[in-house]
Scaffold this motif. Sequence first.
Motif, PDB file in Angstrom:
ATOM      1  N   HIS A 127       6.474  17.797   5.600  1.00  0.00           N
ATOM      2  CA  HIS A 127       6.021  17.733   4.209  1.00  0.00           C
ATOM      3  C   HIS A 127       6.266  16.342   3.627  1.00  0.00           C
ATOM      4  O   HIS A 127       5.381  15.752   2.995  1.00  0.00           O
ATOM      5  CB  HIS A 127       6.728  18.785   3.364  1.00  0.00           C
ATOM      6  N   LYS A 128       7.458  15.817   3.866  1.00  0.00           N
ATOM      7  CA  LYS A 128       7.792  14.484   3.363  1.00  0.00           C
ATOM      8  C   LYS A 128       6.885  13.432   3.975  1.00  0.00           C
ATOM      9  O   LYS A 128       6.438  12.494   3.286  1.00  0.00           O
ATOM     10  CB  LYS A 128       9.257  14.162   3.667  1.00  0.00           C
ATOM     11  N   ARG A 129       6.581  13.584   5.265  1.00  0.00           N
ATOM     12  CA  ARG A 129       5.739  12.588   5.919  1.00  0.00           C
ATOM     13  C   ARG A 129       4.300  12.665   5.423  1.00  0.00           C
ATOM     14  O   ARG A 129       3.640  11.647   5.256  1.00  0.00           O
ATOM     15  CB  ARG A 129       5.776  12.785   7.434  1.00  0.00           C
ATOM     16  N   ILE A 130       3.801  13.877   5.209  1.00  0.00           N
ATOM     17  CA  ILE A 130       2.446  14.016   4.677  1.00  0.00           C
ATOM     18  C   ILE A 130       2.338  13.343   3.322  1.00  0.00           C
ATOM     19  O   ILE A 130       1.368  12.633   3.027  1.00  0.00           O
ATOM     20  CB  ILE A 130       2.045  15.502   4.586  1.00  0.00           C
ATOM     21  N   VAL A 131       3.335  13.560   2.476  1.00  0.00           N
ATOM     22  CA  VAL A 131       3.330  12.939   1.144  1.00  0.00           C
ATOM     23  C   VAL A 131       3.340  11.419   1.267  1.00  0.00           C
ATOM     24  O   VAL A 131       2.610  10.717   0.563  1.00  0.00           O
ATOM     25  CB  VAL A 131       4.539  13.428   0.321  1.00  0.00           C
ATOM     26  N   SER A 132       4.163  10.887   2.171  1.00  0.00           N
ATOM     27  CA  SER A 132       4.254   9.442   2.354  1.00  0.00           C
ATOM     28  C   SER A 132       2.944   8.861   2.870  1.00  0.00           C
ATOM     29  O   SER A 132       2.443   7.855   2.352  1.00  0.00           O
ATOM     30  CB  SER A 132       5.392   9.110   3.314  1.00  0.00           C
ATOM     31  N   TYR A 161       0.795  -1.214   0.000  1.00  0.00           N
ATOM     32  CA  TYR A 161       0.000   0.000   0.000  1.00  0.00           C
ATOM     33  C   TYR A 161       0.834   1.273   0.000  1.00  0.00           C
ATOM     34  O   TYR A 161       0.308   2.355  -0.060  1.00  0.00           O
ATOM     35  CB  TYR A 161      -0.912   0.024   1.235  1.00  0.00           C
ATOM     36  N   GLY A 162       2.128   1.186   0.140  1.00  0.00           N
ATOM     37  CA  GLY A 162       2.951   2.375   0.181  1.00  0.00           C
ATOM     38  C   GLY A 162       3.783   2.397   1.460  1.00  0.00           C
ATOM     39  O   GLY A 162       3.670   1.549   2.318  1.00  0.00           O
ATOM     40  N   SER A 163       4.591   3.410   1.600  1.00  0.00           N
ATOM     41  CA  SER A 163       5.541   3.461   2.711  1.00  0.00           C
ATOM     42  C   SER A 163       4.958   4.231   3.883  1.00  0.00           C
ATOM     43  O   SER A 163       5.370   5.339   4.184  1.00  0.00           O
ATOM     44  CB  SER A 163       6.842   4.130   2.247  1.00  0.00           C
ATOM     45  N   ALA A 164       3.967   3.657   4.522  1.00  0.00           N
ATOM     46  CA  ALA A 164       3.404   4.298   5.703  1.00  0.00           C
ATOM     47  C   ALA A 164       4.441   4.302   6.809  1.00  0.00           C
ATOM     48  O   ALA A 164       5.293   3.435   6.904  1.00  0.00           O
ATOM     49  CB  ALA A 164       2.150   3.575   6.162  1.00  0.00           C
ATOM     50  N   ALA A 165       4.298   5.287   7.699  1.00  0.00           N
ATOM     51  CA  ALA A 165       5.328   5.473   8.715  1.00  0.00           C
ATOM     52  C   ALA A 165       4.965   4.869  10.052  1.00  0.00           C
ATOM     53  O   ALA A 165       5.681   5.043  11.015  1.00  0.00           O
ATOM     54  CB  ALA A 165       5.597   6.975   8.887  1.00  0.00           C
ATOM     55  N   ALA A 193      -2.453   6.081   2.047  1.00  0.00           N
ATOM     56  CA  ALA A 193      -3.915   6.090   2.071  1.00  0.00           C
ATOM     57  C   ALA A 193      -4.488   5.915   0.666  1.00  0.00           C
ATOM     58  O   ALA A 193      -5.428   5.142   0.451  1.00  0.00           O
ATOM     59  CB  ALA A 193      -4.413   7.398   2.693  1.00  0.00           C
ATOM     60  N   ASP A 194      -3.914   6.627  -0.288  1.00  0.00           N
ATOM     61  CA  ASP A 194      -4.393   6.541  -1.668  1.00  0.00           C
ATOM     62  C   ASP A 194      -4.247   5.130  -2.219  1.00  0.00           C
ATOM     63  O   ASP A 194      -5.159   4.580  -2.842  1.00  0.00           O
ATOM     64  CB  ASP A 194      -3.607   7.539  -2.520  1.00  0.00           C
ATOM     65  N   LEU A 247      -2.877   9.288   5.744  1.00  0.00           N
ATOM     66  CA  LEU A 247      -3.330  10.618   6.135  1.00  0.00           C
ATOM     67  C   LEU A 247      -3.680  11.421   4.889  1.00  0.00           C
ATOM     68  O   LEU A 247      -3.040  11.288   3.844  1.00  0.00           O
ATOM     69  CB  LEU A 247      -2.213  11.338   6.903  1.00  0.00           C
ATOM     70  N   ALA A 248      -4.716  12.240   5.017  1.00  0.00           N
ATOM     71  CA  ALA A 248      -5.022  13.249   4.006  1.00  0.00           C
ATOM     72  C   ALA A 248      -5.309  14.542   4.747  1.00  0.00           C
ATOM     73  O   ALA A 248      -5.791  14.522   5.888  1.00  0.00           O
ATOM     74  CB  ALA A 248      -6.221  12.841   3.154  1.00  0.00           C
ATOM     75  N   ALA A 249      -4.975  15.667   4.128  1.00  0.00           N
ATOM     76  CA  ALA A 249      -5.134  16.955   4.784  1.00  0.00           C
ATOM     77  C   ALA A 249      -5.785  17.948   3.837  1.00  0.00           C
ATOM     78  O   ALA A 249      -5.653  17.852   2.617  1.00  0.00           O
ATOM     79  CB  ALA A 249      -3.783  17.487   5.270  1.00  0.00           C
TER      80      ALA A 249
END
Length: 313
Positions: free
Chosen positions: A281-286, A240-244, A291-292, A263-265
């Motif tokens: 910023h990097k964490r929001i993108v990740s 699903y991606g690189s969630a933290a 989520a996407d 997360l989405a903002a």
Amino acid sequence: MGGQRAEDGRPHSNLQRFLDCTTPAVDTHILPKTNGRLSNDAWHHADADSVEYFNLADLWEQYYEWSAYGAGATVQLQGGDKVVQYYVPYLSGIQLYTNKVLNASRSFGEDYAMDFWSDDDDNEKMSRSWSSTSDDSFNCDIVGGNRRRPGHLYFEFFEVCSPYGRIPLMDKVYELSQGFPGLTSLKSVDLSPVSWMSVAWYPIYHIPYQRNVKDLSACFLTYHTISSSFQDHSPETMTYGSAASGKQNDQKANTVSLPPFGLAANKIQGSLWTNPRTGDHKRIVSLFGAADSWLKQLGVRHHDFNYFVTHPM
């Protein structure tokens, strides 16, 4: 953000403080392996004689005070001033997949008109969608790249009405549980790894009051997995991606923390939430990517997520 730094020398992270204050920590229990209700998945990577679990009722209880008074996150403003911004949680979306077929009430399973909200009809169009099935399931790449059945869809709900027409998460769960008692009676061991929920956090007030601080109107969607199996298949190891984040245990308190994997903002223009010095910023993108990807692989149309994407400002 004023140059003030945390004790470890790094700049203060408003995003991290928001995530910390809105992450539920749930009491856990131990279930003996002799209990016949558990599936093989529940025992995978578990102790030979027992498995740790939490009750969904206890999870919702974590949102009781937040639903009534808001969750307060300390936010450092430009120039160094700090405020406590309060957010109310709303149930934005949820899917519960069980390891075994359960009989569910269909009192909320009727077809409802889908009048999606926008800025122009905040208080006019209020509708929701409920669905339940006891025998539908599908295949998805969710565990270690292997195709497998994620379980039986017991319940799903996606909020589609205006934020102004919603009721707080605790009240919504109580309302929905009248037709689907499993919302409060199920245990995490009853759920497959793809069971998840999304919580929408909308700001209500901040103390002390600040005038004309647009960044304090930011809204967030947090995504959480809610199964005892997900610690074995945390987002870092899934496709699903690189969630933290994933499941975190507090052994001393016998609790489990459920930080968001996605997360989405909305309305986060400026550097208050995306200061590059904090890594936000990097964490929001990740987290957004996680989520996407999660929603796409499960084939979910999450209205709040789509709205945040199309209305970023």
